[in-house]
Scaffold this active site. Structure first.
Site, PDB file in Angstrom:
ATOM      1  N   TYR A  27       0.989  -1.180   0.034  1.00 11.89           N
ATOM      2  CA  TYR A  27      -0.070  -0.167   0.079  1.00 11.89           C
ATOM      3  C   TYR A  27       0.901   1.329  -0.141  1.00 11.89           C
ATOM      4  CZ  TYR A  27      -4.623   2.261   0.951  1.00 11.89           C
ATOM      5  OH  TYR A  27      -5.518   3.179   0.808  1.00 11.89           O
ATOM      6  N   GLN A  30       2.041   3.635  -5.547  1.00 11.66           N
ATOM      7  CA  GLN A  30       1.016   3.229  -6.354  1.00 11.66           C
ATOM      8  C   GLN A  30      -0.008   2.433  -5.732  1.00 11.66           C
ATOM      9  OE1 GLN A  30       0.805   3.810  -9.729  1.00 11.66           O
ATOM     10  NE2 GLN A  30       2.446   5.277  -9.924  1.00 11.66           N
ATOM     11  N   HIS A 110       5.186  -1.882 -13.418  1.00  8.14           N
ATOM     12  CA  HIS A 110       6.687  -1.651 -14.011  1.00  8.14           C
ATOM     13  C   HIS A 110       7.099  -3.247 -14.422  1.00  8.14           C
ATOM     14  CE1 HIS A 110      10.819  -0.272 -15.000  1.00  8.14           C
ATOM     15  NE2 HIS A 110      11.053  -0.601 -13.793  1.00  8.14           N
ATOM     16  N   ASP A 193      11.988   3.125 -19.449  1.00  9.53           N
ATOM     17  CA  ASP A 193      11.752   3.322 -18.223  1.00  9.53           C
ATOM     18  C   ASP A 193      13.138   3.574 -17.648  1.00  9.53           C
ATOM     19  OD1 ASP A 193       9.483   4.381 -16.201  1.00  9.53           O
ATOM     20  OD2 ASP A 193      10.644   2.880 -15.144  1.00  9.53           O
ATOM     21  N   GLU A 229      20.791  29.737 -10.379  1.00 12.27           N
ATOM     22  CA  GLU A 229      21.002  29.805 -11.912  1.00 12.27           C
ATOM     23  C   GLU A 229      20.893  28.115 -12.425  1.00 12.27           C
ATOM     24  OE1 GLU A 229      20.676  31.829 -13.759  1.00 12.27           O
ATOM     25  OE2 GLU A 229      20.880  33.577 -12.279  1.00 12.27           O
TER      26      GLU A 229
END
Ligand code: NDP
Ligand code: MG
Length: 335
Positions: A27, A30, A110, A193, A229
């Protein structure tokens, strides 16, 4: 240019999951989003979590009294594995595999463990993937707004003949089919990925920021100025690219910045850099990266932790922590 196959809600009916049970194993980021969205879509969901963890309590608070992974797999028709990738192959043999009766569907977000064969499911189950193109909290919040995060869908193993329909119903249930579900393979999703996170999104970007920052500081400029920057302003630029690609970013910046971009950028990313990118891709495709990462996990993540610490204590990080306190509008997160 060939176009990808994209499925929407009308191509992805919820039917294959109606009157079925979905188990969500883990849990976390995702896992919580898939559980809540599927339940709100009218699907019966059971959650598995380890007792005495924060996410166990969270699942309980959300009305999912957690069970063990074994119990969840026994009860479910679709089993969604949302454990950390490096843990999945440890949990699978004892807690998941023995309970995978014929006709069940094993789902991943995945492709890592399936593609590199750290998990080899029996032939009598479906093996599918729904990979949301966003973190769990976005999968949840977009669903609550009536939208969804685009997903990838892949079928590795089709034992029942309707594995794709089951996967698409899952995508529908989490809101993904409202946005669009792009067809891919476990191989393509896994390799791209890993490449994206190593070369561009995480590895490439952090190395670019550090090198730019250090170049300015070594040349005698103030670290505070170098931070603005080389790190802070990345967000402003990325937000513009996110909205309208490179062209909109270039439309928004000054002509001076745009000329510098077009003429100097290619000198930073040289042919040598591109050759290194290809080498990194080759290491991903051969399984060399996966093997190295799994060995690192086995060895207690010593190198991983040392590298993390080094950057955590670096100058750009120390300056950043101080400067972010000056900017009240930033939802500051310090770890
Ligand atoms: P998280 O780390 O957020 O969640 C994993 C959950 O599993 C945690 O609650 C963890 O508990 C729990 N868990 C259960 N059993 C174990 C165990 N034996 N050992 C350790 N942890 C256990 O995972 P993610 O949601 O990030 O990732 C899940 C899958 O989704 C992965 O395959 C990932 O690649 C994929 N994915 C993730 C995305 C993201 O943005 N996060 C995007 C797209 C895909 P505890 O918290 O106590 O460790
Ligand atoms: Mg990704």
């Amino acid at each position: 240019m060939s176009q990808a196959t994209i499925y929407y809600e009308s191509d992805a009916p919820l039917g294959p999951l109606r009157d079925k049970t979905v188990a969500v194993i883990g849990y976390g980021s995702q896992g919580h989003a898939h559980s809540l969205n599927l339940r709100d879509s009218g699907i019966h969901v059971v959650v598995a979590e380890m007792p005495d963890t924060d996410n166990y309590q969270l699942a309980q608070q959300h009305g999912f009294p957690p069970v063990t992974a074994e119990e969840a797999v026994d009860l479910a028709d679709l089993i969604i594995v949302t454990l950390p990738d490096e843990i999945q192959a440890k949990v699978y043999p004892r807690q998941i595999a023995p309970h995978l009766s014929p006709g069940k569907t094993l789902g991943f977000c995945h492709g890592f463990n399936i593609h590199f064969s750290y998990i080899v499911p029996p032939e009598h189950v479906n093996v599918v993937m729904i990979a949301p193109k966003g973190p769990g909290h976005l999968v949840r919040s977009e669903y609550e707004k009536g939208g969804g995060v685009p997903c990838l869908v892949a079928v590795q193993q089709d034992a029942t003949g309707d594995a794709l329909a089951v996967a698409l119903a899952w995508a529908h249930g989490i809101g993904g089919a409202r946005a669009g579900v792009i067809k891919t393979s476990f191989k393509e999703e896994t390799e791209t990925d890993l490449f994206g996170e190593q070369v561009v999104l995480c590895g490439g970007l952090t190395a670019l920021i550090k090198a730019g920052f250090e170049t300015l500081v070594d040349a005698g400029y103030q670290p505070e100025i170098a931070y603005f920057e080389c790190l802070h302003e990345v967000k402003l630029i990325v937000d513009l690219m996110y909205q309208g690609g490179l062209s909109y970013m270039r439309y928004s910046i000054s002509n001076t910045a745009e000329y510098g971009d077009l003429t100097r950028g290619p000198r930073v990313i040289t042919d040598a850099t591109r050759a290194e990118m290809k080498k990194i891709l080759d290491e991903i495709c051969s399984g060399q990266f996966a093997k190295e990462w799994m060995q690192e996990v086995e060895a207690g993540k010593k190198n991983f932790t040392a590298l993390y610490k080094m950057d955590h204590e670096s100058q750009v990080e120390q300056v950043g922590r101080r400067l972010r306190r000056m900017m009240a509008w930033i939802d500051e997160k310090e770890v």
